[in-house]
Design a protein around this motif. Structure first.
Motif, short mmCIF file in Angstrom:
data_model
loop_
_atom_site.label_atom_id
_atom_site.label_comp_id
_atom_site.label_asym_id
_atom_site.label_seq_id
_atom_site.Cartn_x
_atom_site.Cartn_y
_atom_site.Cartn_z
N GLU A 873 0.83 -1.20 0.00
CA GLU A 873 0.00 0.00 0.00
C GLU A 873 0.87 1.26 0.00
O GLU A 873 0.57 2.25 -0.69
CB GLU A 873 -0.92 -0.01 1.22
CG GLU A 873 -1.90 1.16 1.31
CD GLU A 873 -2.93 1.17 0.19
OE1 GLU A 873 -3.50 2.24 -0.09
OE2 GLU A 873 -3.18 0.08 -0.41
N ARG A 874 1.96 1.27 0.77
CA ARG A 874 2.87 2.42 0.79
C ARG A 874 3.45 2.68 -0.59
O ARG A 874 3.54 3.83 -1.04
CB ARG A 874 3.99 2.18 1.80
CG ARG A 874 4.98 3.34 1.91
CD ARG A 874 6.06 3.07 2.95
NE ARG A 874 6.92 1.96 2.58
CZ ARG A 874 8.01 1.57 3.27
NH1 ARG A 874 8.32 2.22 4.39
NH2 ARG A 874 8.73 0.55 2.88
N SER A 875 3.81 1.62 -1.29
CA SER A 875 4.37 1.76 -2.63
C SER A 875 3.34 2.34 -3.59
O SER A 875 3.65 3.21 -4.41
CB SER A 875 4.87 0.41 -3.13
OG SER A 875 5.33 0.49 -4.45
N SER A 876 2.08 1.86 -3.47
CA SER A 876 1.04 2.33 -4.39
C SER A 876 0.74 3.81 -4.17
O SER A 876 0.30 4.50 -5.09
CB SER A 876 -0.23 1.50 -4.21
OG SER A 876 -0.83 1.76 -2.95
N GLN A 877 0.97 4.32 -2.95
CA GLN A 877 0.71 5.73 -2.66
C GLN A 877 1.97 6.59 -2.75
O GLN A 877 1.91 7.80 -2.55
CB GLN A 877 0.10 5.88 -1.26
CG GLN A 877 -1.28 5.24 -1.12
CD GLN A 877 -2.00 5.68 0.14
OE1 GLN A 877 -1.75 6.76 0.66
NE2 GLN A 877 -2.92 4.84 0.62
N GLY A 878 3.12 5.97 -3.03
CA GLY A 878 4.36 6.72 -3.19
C GLY A 878 4.85 7.39 -1.93
O GLY A 878 5.34 8.52 -1.97
N LEU A 879 4.70 6.72 -0.79
CA LEU A 879 5.06 7.33 0.50
C LEU A 879 6.30 6.68 1.11
O LEU A 879 6.49 6.73 2.33
CB LEU A 879 3.88 7.19 1.48
CG LEU A 879 2.60 7.95 1.10
CD1 LEU A 879 1.47 7.62 2.07
CD2 LEU A 879 2.85 9.46 1.07
N GLU A 880 7.19 6.11 0.28
CA GLU A 880 8.36 5.42 0.81
C GLU A 880 9.28 6.32 1.62
O GLU A 880 9.98 5.85 2.54
CB GLU A 880 9.17 4.79 -0.33
CG GLU A 880 8.52 3.58 -0.97
CD GLU A 880 7.64 3.97 -2.15
OE1 GLU A 880 7.23 5.15 -2.21
OE2 GLU A 880 7.36 3.11 -3.00
N GLU A 881 9.31 7.63 1.33
CA GLU A 881 10.21 8.54 2.05
C GLU A 881 9.56 9.14 3.28
O GLU A 881 10.24 9.64 4.17
CB GLU A 881 10.69 9.65 1.12
CG GLU A 881 11.55 9.15 -0.05
CD GLU A 881 12.05 10.28 -0.92
OE1 GLU A 881 11.63 11.44 -0.67
OE2 GLU A 881 12.83 10.03 -1.85
N GLN A 882 8.23 9.11 3.32
CA GLN A 882 7.52 9.77 4.42
C GLN A 882 7.05 8.80 5.50
O GLN A 882 6.76 9.23 6.62
CB GLN A 882 6.32 10.55 3.88
CG GLN A 882 6.69 11.64 2.89
CD GLN A 882 5.47 12.36 2.37
OE1 GLN A 882 4.73 12.99 3.13
NE2 GLN A 882 5.25 12.28 1.06
N VAL A 883 6.96 7.55 5.17
CA VAL A 883 6.47 6.54 6.13
C VAL A 883 7.50 5.43 6.26
O VAL A 883 7.90 4.81 5.27
CB VAL A 883 5.12 5.95 5.69
CG1 VAL A 883 4.67 4.89 6.69
CG2 VAL A 883 4.07 7.05 5.56
N ALA A 884 7.94 5.18 7.48
CA ALA A 884 8.83 4.06 7.79
C ALA A 884 8.02 2.95 8.45
O ALA A 884 7.05 3.21 9.17
CB ALA A 884 9.96 4.51 8.70
N ILE A 885 8.43 1.70 8.19
CA ILE A 885 7.73 0.54 8.77
C ILE A 885 8.75 -0.32 9.51
O ILE A 885 9.74 -0.76 8.93
CB ILE A 885 7.03 -0.29 7.68
CG1 ILE A 885 6.05 0.59 6.88
CG2 ILE A 885 6.28 -1.47 8.31
CD1 ILE A 885 5.40 -0.13 5.71
N THR A 886 8.49 -0.56 10.79
CA THR A 886 9.36 -1.39 11.62
C THR A 886 8.59 -2.62 12.08
O THR A 886 7.44 -2.51 12.54
CB THR A 886 9.86 -0.61 12.85
OG1 THR A 886 10.70 0.46 12.41
CG2 THR A 886 10.65 -1.51 13.79
N ARG A 887 9.23 -3.77 11.95
CA ARG A 887 8.57 -5.04 12.30
C ARG A 887 8.99 -5.51 13.70
O ARG A 887 10.17 -5.63 13.99
CB ARG A 887 8.93 -6.12 11.28
CG ARG A 887 8.23 -5.97 9.96
CD ARG A 887 8.80 -6.90 8.92
NE ARG A 887 9.96 -6.31 8.24
CZ ARG A 887 10.68 -6.94 7.33
NH1 ARG A 887 10.39 -8.19 6.98
NH2 ARG A 887 11.70 -6.32 6.75
N LEU A 888 8.00 -5.77 14.51
CA LEU A 888 8.23 -6.35 15.83
C LEU A 888 8.15 -7.87 15.67
O LEU A 888 7.07 -8.43 15.53
CB LEU A 888 7.17 -5.85 16.81
CG LEU A 888 7.24 -6.33 18.26
CD1 LEU A 888 8.53 -5.89 18.92
CD2 LEU A 888 6.04 -5.83 19.04
#
Length: 982
Positions: A873-888
């Motif tokens: 979903e992040r890729s489809s909205q082009g938010l790779e630089e504005q949203v970081a995702i961390t996995r627990l």
């Protein structure tokens, strides 16, 4: 079925008349009403007579023309007639009508006697004198079977007369009541059958479909004089009864207001268990593992396991301080492990009593799993060295479903323990519930019939009968390697516990119990009367044990600290240091050399056996594995394969159990290959990795969660040097085994200082349809269990290996995926698994957002499969630089150190927790307060996910997709939390 086997039932239906009833002393039955005598129509006997006459005349003409059983019968009958001067020999030619009638009568009477013998063997237990109180029928039914000769008129059932009582009859080969005699009078036949089947022992075994086993039991109980004891054996039995009863009396005197769940009313259980152990030791058993509920546990610890009395007595001291961490447990739940010399056989014996919670039968499968493991590690495939004994209560044995689940494991190849001796303490009451309200079956033991286990009911106020039955039970188990049940029909002298008043609900029973003479006095009086012991010797035996108890009580006052580790039921010598602590607090890297990974991958994609034809679909799967191995990548199944295979190389036994685990519920594992052309020919490539590898066991279980998880927990108790895994068919099926999770896995270390490395694999997912360097390991040691939700095959690989390489053992819960098993992005490279790599508790963002963290507006924390939905979903909205995702990846213990680092890395970002589960079902309630601790409540952690719901998932795919899109839109709506307060 031969005609001979059909004749007895025909005879019963054709009995011709009813004799006038009159009493005969030998037939009087004091505790049951025989009811009205059965009546049968007269003149109905001719059908079977004509048939038998035809058989007889055919035999006269040619003995070979009839079945060999008829030939044998007619030969014996002819010999009998020849020896009787009042009876002329059978004629060699067809006789006159009167002679033919006499012949038919002789044949029918013999067959009737055979039917009578069989009736006692099948139904004699229904009229056995089993209740020590004399007020209840053990089978809850006062009806007397009409084919048992309880009164003289019952002879009419078999068309026999009182005049036939002194007639001699040939005994069939299916009885041993004659001993060395081949014929007996009908009167003596009935007397011996009554003595065997209708006194203080009731036998249920005729449902067993193995003739040899039935004959074995008949011989053990029917042979005249078989239940004889020497004077020394009787004195030993008396001494054991003294210890059993005086122990309870001592506790009652010293701690009258304490709960102890005493054994009063069934004191004979102590000599019963000791007899089973003695006989088993004599037959070669070296290790006995026991499981039991709380009633009588302290007595068993003292007089069977031989726990030091002062260690038991000090448990009653309320000021006793615990030296171990954790909550501890009440004294009547604790277990014990002890090696000693068996005084009867003079052989070494190891006894282990497994700790048990209040859930009465929960320990059953745990004991069986531990027993199976001990047999496995000793190479005892036939159960000749290790066995189990399970003690049950009558209400729980009939009422708890886990009893049934455990029985159904008893003969499965990967679960059998080669026979268990079950001892039922049949108090004839459950807490306050009358047995007539507590079960639908005649006996509490009827569940055992499903596995053809013989059931021996015995009156617990007849110690010699109990000891004989227990000796036979132990011999049965060690001869046939099958389960057996001993039903000790007794009573409970006090209430459910010592503070409970039973007269509220069972007034008549307890009036009788208050009048009941204790079994010790009964048996002592008997031995004194017959001269086996004197009154002085008996009193000296009592004084001797009382003195032992008093001396131990004095020593117990000096004990100020309780060491729970002294009550361990499964110690691991050499694994911990002498103080029971881990030898180190470090865990080595879990990666392995690249060549080992390649070798395992090659075997995993091959068929090691020649001329073995596999399914074409499986050929495609194996080619896919080979292709991944060449490209040095792994999917979920191959990562698991490499984790298991590498541990096998290191000498670690791996056992994977559960429903359909051999193939895998989602057809991803395929650890057992099946030849498509040869029935039941299989291949396990994992066992063909290296010549000297440890064995790999993978086994489909019965359709049981409670029983099988308990079994695997017990298996994991036996040794720390194994990886034992149970996989639920679907993750939420674990709730059927919740008792094992709550009472053993979650709390086992806190209550019993018991380490356990069991791994639970729970397929999971909404498919819809300031810290020190050793903080990580120290945190693992301090928790009660480890919970992970891996998002990569490499991390799954590492966490399995870490489970064995840790210097201690904790239960491991793994939320394994479903859709990720074949997800194109859920792959890992060999680089993430080679030497020097380890499990990652947290996987940080490694994309554009990580290069400029100060520009990141939102940091999303998540766990498991939802990560891939978020990335897409992040890729489809082009938010790779504005949203970081961390996995627990590791949920418990919570990785405070790494989460703190992640939050500080993105100081200007909103913090969001995203989960696919409903808000009231996922991780949010768990992680939220921990995030607040890390953030010192200076920043909020917003929730994004599905709203609360009663059901875990919708059955409508469109509804699922709509809810998925809704929370994904929220996750990447950067204005959604503006103006809101946390």
């Amino acid at each position: 079925m031969s005609q001979l086997r059909l004749l007895p039932s025909w005879l019963g239906a054709r009995a011709s008349r009813l004799l006038a009833p009159h009493d005969v002393q030998m037939f009087n039955r004091p505790s049951r009403s025989s009811g009205p005598p059965a009546t049968f129509p007269s003149g109905k006997r001719g059908g079977s007579s004509s048939y038998m006459e035809e058989m007889y005349f055919a035999w006269l003409e040619n003995p070979q023309s009839v079945h060999k059983s008829w030939d044998s019968f007619f030969r014996k009958a002819n010999e009998e007639a020849t020896c009787d001067p009042a009876q002329p020999p059978f004629p060699e030619t067809r006789p006159a009508v009167s002679s033919r009638t006499e012949t038919s009568k002789l044949v029918e009477d013999h067959l009737a006697v055979q039917s009578l013998i069989r009736a006692y063997q099948i139904r004699g237990h229904h009229v056995a004198q089993l209740d020590p109180l004399g007020i209840l029928d053990a089978d809850l039914d006062s009806f007397v079977p009409s084919d048992l000769i309880t009164t003289i008129d019952k002879l009419a059932f078999y068309d026999l007369r009182e005049a036939d009582l002194d007639k001699e009859f040939q005994l069939p080969t299916t009885t041993f009541i004659g001993g060395s005699e081949h014929t007996l009078s009908l009167r003596e036949i009935i007397r011996r059958l009554e003595s065997t089947y209708c006194q203080h022992i009731g036998l249920e075994f005729m449902f067993i479909n193995d003739v040899e086993q039935c004959q074995w039991i008949r011989k053990k109980f029917e042979t005249p004089g078989v239940m004889q004891f020497s004077s020394e054996e009787k004195r030993t039995l008396l001494a054991r009864l003294v210890r059993s009863m005086r122990f309870e009396d001592f506790l009652a005197r010293k701690w009258s207001s304490e709960k102890r769940f005493g054994l009063e009313g069934c004191e004979v259980m102590i000599p019963a268990l000791k007899t089973i152990i003695d006989k088993s030791s004599e037959m070669g058993i070296e290790n006995v593992i026991l499981g039991m509920p709380h009633r009588g546990r302290l007595n068993v610890l003292a007089n069977v396991i031989r726990k030091d009395l002062e260690q038991i007595f000090c448990q009653f001291d309320p000021k006793l301080e615990a030296a171990d961490e954790g909550s501890g447990d009440v004294k009547y739940h604790l277990g014990m492990y002890h090696e000693r010399i068996n005084r009867v056989t003079n052989r070494n014996i190891t006894l282990s009593l497994v700790a048990n919670p209040s859930h009465l039968e929960a320990v059953d499968p745990v004991v069986q799993g531990k027993t199976k493991a001990e047999q496995f590690y000793r190479g005892d495939a036939q159960g000749k060295k290790v066995m189990s004994i399970l003690v049950h209560g009558d209400a729980a044995f009939a009422g708890q479903g886990v009893v049934y689940e455990t029985f159904h494991l008893s003969d499965l190849p990967s679960y059998t323990t080669n026979g268990t001796v079950h001892v039922v303490v049949n108090n004839q009451i459950g807490f306050t519930t009358d047995p007539r309200m507590a079960r639908s079956s005649p006996y509490p033991t009827d569940v055992a019939r499903v596995v053809n286990a013989p059931i021996f009911h015995v009156n617990a106020d007849d110690p010699e009968a109990v000891i004989y039955v227990c000796s036979v039970a132990a011999e049965w188990r060690n001869t046939f390697n099958k389960d057996v049940v001993v039903d000790l029909v007794c009573y409970r002298r006090r209430g459910h516990n010592e503070m409970d008043e039973p007269m509220f609900t069972q007034p008549l029973m307890y009036k009788q119990i208050h009048r009941q003479v204790p079994v010790l006095k009964k048996y002592a009086d008997k031995l004194i009367t017959e001269g086996t012991v004197t009154l002085q010797e008996f009193e000296e035996e009592i004084a001797k044990y009382d003195r032992i108890c008093e001396e131990a009580y004095g020593r117990s006052k000096d004990k100020k600290i309780l060491h729970i580790k002294h009550w361990l039921d499964s110690p691991w010598p050499g694994f911990f240091n002498v103080d029971g602590e881990p030898k180190s607090m470090t865990c080595p890297a879990t990666g392995i050399p690249e060549d080992v990974l390649t070798h395992i991958g090659e075997v995993a994609s091959s068929v090691p056996l020649e001329d073995f034809k596999i399914h074409t679909g499986l050929s495609r799967i194996l080619r896919g594995r080979a292709d991944m191995t060449k490209k040095q990548t792994v999917d979920w199944a191959l990562a698991e394969y490499m984790a298991f295979g590498s541990l096998l190389k290191e000498g670690i036994h791996v056992r994977l159990s559960g429903q359909d685990v051999e193939r895998g519920t989602f057809s991803h594992r395929h650890h057992v290959l099946h030849d498509q052309e040869v029935d039941r020919r299989t291949c396990v490539p994992m066992n063909h990795l290296w010549p000297d590898q440890a064995p790999y066991t993978v086994c489909n279980s019965s359709l049981s969660e409670y029983g099988v998880l308990g079994f695997e927990l017990g298996y994991a108790m036996a040794s720390p040097n194994a990886l034992v895994l149970w996989e639920a068919q679907f993750g939420d099926f674990h709730n059927t085994a919740q008792c094992i999770i709550d009472q053993f896995i979650s709390t086992g270390q806190a209550k019993w200082v018991r380490h356990n490395g069991i791994v639970l694999l729970l397929p999971h997912g909404m498919e819809g349809m300031v810290f020190t360097e050793d903080f990580e390991v120290s945190q693992l040691y301090d928790c009660n269990w480890i919970v992970v939700n891996c998002s990569t095959p490499a991390n799954y690989f590492h966490v399995l290996r870490r489970q064995v390489l840790l210097p201690f053992r904790k239960p491991l819960i793994i939320f394994t995926p479903k859709s990720l098993l074949r997800h194109p992005e859920a792959k890992s490279s060999f680089d993430q698994m080679v030497s020097g790599t380890s499990f990652q508790r947290v996987i940080s963002e490694d994309g554009p957002a990580a290069q400029a963290p100060e520009q990141v507006r939102r940091l999303i924390f998540c766990t498991g499969k939802v990560y891939y939905d978020l990335v897409k979903e992040r890729s489809s909205q082009g938010l790779e630089e504005q949203v970081a995702i961390t996995r627990l990846e590791q949920i418990s213990p919570f990785p405070f150190d790494l989460i703190k680092t992640e939050a500080e890395k993105y100081p200007g970002a909103e913090l969001v927790w995203c989960q696919e589960e409903h808000k009231n079902m996922g991780y949010y309630d768990y992680i939220s307060p921990r995030f607040m601790t890390i953030l010192s409540r200076a920043r909020p952690i917003w929730y994004v996910g599905r709203d609360p719901a009663a059901a875990p998932a919708t059955g409508n795919r469109n509804t699922h997709l709509v809810s998925l899109k809704k929370f994904l839109d929220t996750a990447f709506n950067l204005q959604v939390f503006e103006g809101k307060t946390f």
